[in-house]
Write a protein that holds these residues in place. Structure first.
Motif, PDB file in Angstrom:
ATOM      1  N   GLN A  30      -8.719 -12.306  -3.051  1.00 14.65           N
ATOM      2  CA  GLN A  30      -8.841 -10.874  -2.759  1.00 14.65           C
ATOM      3  C   GLN A  30      -8.395 -10.619  -1.314  1.00 14.65           C
TER       4      GLN A  30
ATOM      5  N   GLN B 163       0.848  -1.179   0.000  1.00 12.84           N
ATOM      6  CA  GLN B 163       0.000   0.000   0.000  1.00 12.84           C
ATOM      7  C   GLN B 163       0.888   1.234   0.000  1.00 12.84           C
TER       8      GLN B 163
ATOM      9  N   LYS C 212      -3.069   5.408  -1.811  1.00 17.77           N
ATOM     10  CA  LYS C 212      -3.549   4.371  -2.724  1.00 17.77           C
ATOM     11  C   LYS C 212      -4.125   3.198  -1.941  1.00 17.77           C
ATOM     12  N   GLU C 213      -4.912   2.393  -2.635  1.00 17.84           N
ATOM     13  CA  GLU C 213      -5.477   1.214  -2.002  1.00 17.84           C
ATOM     14  C   GLU C 213      -4.431   0.102  -1.911  1.00 17.84           C
ATOM     15  N   ARG C 214      -4.670  -0.796  -0.978  1.00 19.32           N
ATOM     16  CA  ARG C 214      -3.793  -1.954  -0.851  1.00 19.32           C
ATOM     17  C   ARG C 214      -3.935  -2.817  -2.105  1.00 19.32           C
ATOM     18  N   GLU C 215      -2.801  -3.284  -2.633  1.00 18.06           N
ATOM     19  CA  GLU C 215      -2.855  -4.067  -3.849  1.00 18.06           C
ATOM     20  C   GLU C 215      -2.053  -5.360  -3.716  1.00 18.06           C
TER      21      GLU C 215
ATOM     22  N   ASP D  79      -9.814  -9.431   1.212  1.00 18.49           N
ATOM     23  CA  ASP D  79     -10.761  -9.805   2.276  1.00 18.49           C
ATOM     24  C   ASP D  79     -10.879 -11.322   2.453  1.00 18.49           C
TER      25      ASP D  79
END
Length: 121
Positions: free
Chosen positions: A104, A38, A42-45, A106
């Motif tokens: 993903q 991250q 920005k979003e975690r990728e 989650d």
């Protein structure tokens, strides 16, 4: 499973760095493992993942050929070898465990605390 990521730091572009993630608990070898990152704002990728026995690996397109994920179940440790890093790889890197990878974010049950990687140009 508790995860502890380490090995981050400052590295020059084109250099190399190896991240490690040490796991506690006897179930480590039954989990697939992943690395995420991250960057600020920005979003975690997803970066890379490896199956429970190491037979399958997965990578984000932009790191293919430069990063290598591996694991040593006898040491309860997963690694991310970063070769030829680029400034855009700068981020906090997290290791995580899931029953099925890549998946993903989650879908990951366990997360380490993150280690900062800064790539200078």
């Amino acid at each position: 499973v508790q995860l502890q990521a380490y090995g981050g730091g400052l590295v020059q572009a084109g250099g190399s760095l190896r991240l490690s993630c040490a796991a506690s608990g006897r179930t480590f070898s039954s989990y697939g493992m992943g690395w995420f990152r991250q960057a600020p704002g920005k979003e975690r990728e997803f970066v890379a993942a490896i199956s429970w026995n190491g037979s399958s690996t997965y990578y984000k397109d932009s790191v293919k050929g430069r990063f290598t994920i591996s694991r040593d179940n006898a040491k309860n440790t997963v690694y991310l070898q970063m070769n030829s890093p680029k400034p855009e790889d700068t981020a906090v890197y997290y290791c995580a465990g899931a029953k099925v990878v890549p998946g993903q974010p989650d879908q990951y049950d366990y997360w380490g605390q993150g280690t900062q990687v800064t790539v200078s140009s």
